[in-house]
Design a protein around this motif. Structure first.
Motif, PDB file in Angstrom:
ATOM      1  N   ASP A 146       0.805  -1.225   0.000  1.00 53.12           N
ATOM      2  CA  ASP A 146       0.000   0.000   0.000  1.00 53.12           C
ATOM      3  C   ASP A 146       0.835   1.271   0.000  1.00 53.12           C
ATOM      4  O   ASP A 146       0.366   2.322   0.437  1.00 53.12           O
TER       5      ASP A 146
ATOM      6  N   PHE B 103       5.242   7.364   0.407  1.00 51.47           N
ATOM      7  CA  PHE B 103       3.886   7.449   0.940  1.00 51.47           C
ATOM      8  C   PHE B 103       3.395   6.057   1.311  1.00 51.47           C
ATOM      9  O   PHE B 103       3.724   5.059   0.646  1.00 51.47           O
TER      10      PHE B 103
ATOM     11  N   SER C  92      -0.516   4.544   2.317  1.00 48.07           N
ATOM     12  CA  SER C  92      -1.935   4.894   2.476  1.00 48.07           C
ATOM     13  C   SER C  92      -2.738   3.660   2.844  1.00 48.07           C
ATOM     14  O   SER C  92      -2.632   2.617   2.188  1.00 48.07           O
ATOM     15  N   ASN C  93      -3.538   3.783   3.905  1.00 40.95           N
ATOM     16  CA  ASN C  93      -4.400   2.688   4.328  1.00 40.95           C
ATOM     17  C   ASN C  93      -5.530   3.274   5.170  1.00 40.95           C
ATOM     18  O   ASN C  93      -5.296   4.164   5.990  1.00 40.95           O
ATOM     19  N   LYS C  94      -6.740   2.780   4.966  1.00 37.95           N
ATOM     20  CA  LYS C  94      -7.894   3.306   5.691  1.00 37.95           C
ATOM     21  C   LYS C  94      -7.905   2.897   7.157  1.00 37.95           C
ATOM     22  O   LYS C  94      -8.580   3.523   7.973  1.00 37.95           O
TER      23      LYS C  94
ATOM     24  N   ARG D 158      -2.103   1.808   9.987  1.00 45.06           N
ATOM     25  CA  ARG D 158      -1.219   2.972   9.879  1.00 45.06           C
ATOM     26  C   ARG D 158      -0.368   3.123  11.143  1.00 45.06           C
ATOM     27  O   ARG D 158       0.809   3.482  11.072  1.00 45.06           O
TER      28      ARG D 158
ATOM     29  N   THR E  66       1.671  12.861   8.994  1.00 44.07           N
ATOM     30  CA  THR E  66       0.368  12.369   8.543  1.00 44.07           C
ATOM     31  C   THR E  66      -0.255  13.388   7.609  1.00 44.07           C
ATOM     32  O   THR E  66      -0.314  14.585   7.928  1.00 44.07           O
TER      33      THR E  66
ATOM     34  N   ARG F 295      -6.964  13.702   3.875  1.00 48.98           N
ATOM     35  CA  ARG F 295      -7.892  14.012   2.784  1.00 48.98           C
ATOM     36  C   ARG F 295      -9.181  14.461   3.449  1.00 48.98           C
ATOM     37  O   ARG F 295      -9.885  13.663   4.055  1.00 48.98           O
TER      38      ARG F 295
ATOM     39  N   PHE G 232      -5.346   9.615   6.127  1.00 48.22           N
ATOM     40  CA  PHE G 232      -5.323   8.331   5.420  1.00 48.22           C
ATOM     41  C   PHE G 232      -3.928   7.970   4.917  1.00 48.22           C
ATOM     42  O   PHE G 232      -3.700   6.840   4.499  1.00 48.22           O
ATOM     43  N   SER G 233      -2.994   8.915   4.942  1.00 48.39           N
ATOM     44  CA  SER G 233      -1.697   8.673   4.307  1.00 48.39           C
ATOM     45  C   SER G 233      -0.558   9.149   5.200  1.00 48.39           C
ATOM     46  O   SER G 233      -0.650  10.177   5.867  1.00 48.39           O
TER      47      SER G 233
ATOM     48  N   SER H  71       3.499  10.198   5.178  1.00 49.58           N
ATOM     49  CA  SER H  71       4.535  10.701   4.277  1.00 49.58           C
ATOM     50  C   SER H  71       5.893  10.643   4.966  1.00 49.58           C
ATOM     51  O   SER H  71       6.015  11.002   6.144  1.00 49.58           O
TER      52      SER H  71
END
Length: 257
Positions: free
Chosen positions: A178, A203, A205-207, A212, A228, A231, A236-237, A239
């Motif tokens: 991911d 990056f 990204s995981n819901k 995370r 962090t 969105r 959600f992501s 960095s």
């Protein structure tokens, strides 16, 4: 004569709900043979080593480094489904754009359960790297009904010990499932002239908040700084953009391949 891996792969394809004709066209094996294997594949299945988690005194999986990598892949793009007669199928669905990751996934599955068959099911744009075993649920107790981000994902103490001992393998598995490495760019005025500067960043990204958190805890363990992104109002992501941290990631993870 077909070897057991070929037979198991054909039976697994049919178990996905596909017609015998479809499986026959893909594998070149007659429908009659596939039908007969469905009735008797269990008696000819190879007897593998006992699962280290099923013993009276549970131990760690074989090759903990490979397990840490596979755990990262599973939390991102993997699932475990009931197959037949108490057997489960572990599937990790990966983009065909990254053949090196597909190879690494297959190698990890073989390293964790060396006596079980592993095969690839080619689909449009991706490959489902699959292995069947009765023991995937006890090796990956995060298995359960529903989507991962809709239920708690917590590592067992023995899993956490493996991640703590092999954090980079775990991070690499999560990035390979991911995550990504990209190159950003910006412009600056230097001596009245606008120049373009490029810089890499990673990056993930995981819901799932839990997944995370597992990723950032592993980053903290290896000393990689992260931030962090959000969105809207939902983070959600993750960095990784600082130069030293990107250099660490490049050394131990690198671009997808």
């Amino acid at each position: 004569m077909y070897d057991i891996s070929t037979r198991e792969r054909a039976v697994a394809l049919a178990a996905q709900g596909r017609s015998l004709s479809s499986v026959s066209r893909e594998t070149g094996i007659s429908r009659y043979a596939i039908r007969s294997w469905q009735a008797r594949i269990e008696p000819v299945r190879r007897v593998g080593k006992p699962c280290p988690r099923c013993q009276k005194a549970p131990g760690s999986p074989e090759n903990p480094a490979a397990y840490a990598y596979l755990l990262g892949l599973y939390l991102g793009d993997g699932c475990i489904n009931a197959h037949r007669r108490g057997v489960y199928a572990m599937r990790v669905v990966l983009d065909n754009a990254w053949p090196g990751i597909i190879d690494a996934c297959e190698a990890a599955l073989r390293a964790v359960r060396p006596d079980n068959s592993v095969f690839r099911v080619r689909k449009r744009g991706c490959a489902a790297v699959t292995s069947t075993s009765k023991h995937w649920p006890c090796l990956f107790p995060q298995h359960g009904p529903g989507k991962k981000h809709e239920r708690p994902i917590v590592l067992e103490p023995w899993q956490q010990a493996i991640v703590d001992g092999h954090p980079w393998e775990f991070i690499r598995g999560l990035i390979h499932s991911d995550g990504c490495r990209i190159t950003n760019w910006t412009t600056r005025l230097v001596g009245g002239e606008r120049k373009r500067y490029e810089y890499p960043r990673y990056f993930f990204s995981n819901k799932s908040d839990d997944i995370r958190k597992l990723f950032t805890d592993a980053l903290d363990l290896v000393g990689a700084e992260w931030t962090t992104l959000a969105r809207g109002s939902d983070p959600f992501s993750i960095s990784i953009a600082r130069k030293a941290s990107v250099a660490l990631m490049d050394t131990h993870v690198g671009p997808k391949h």
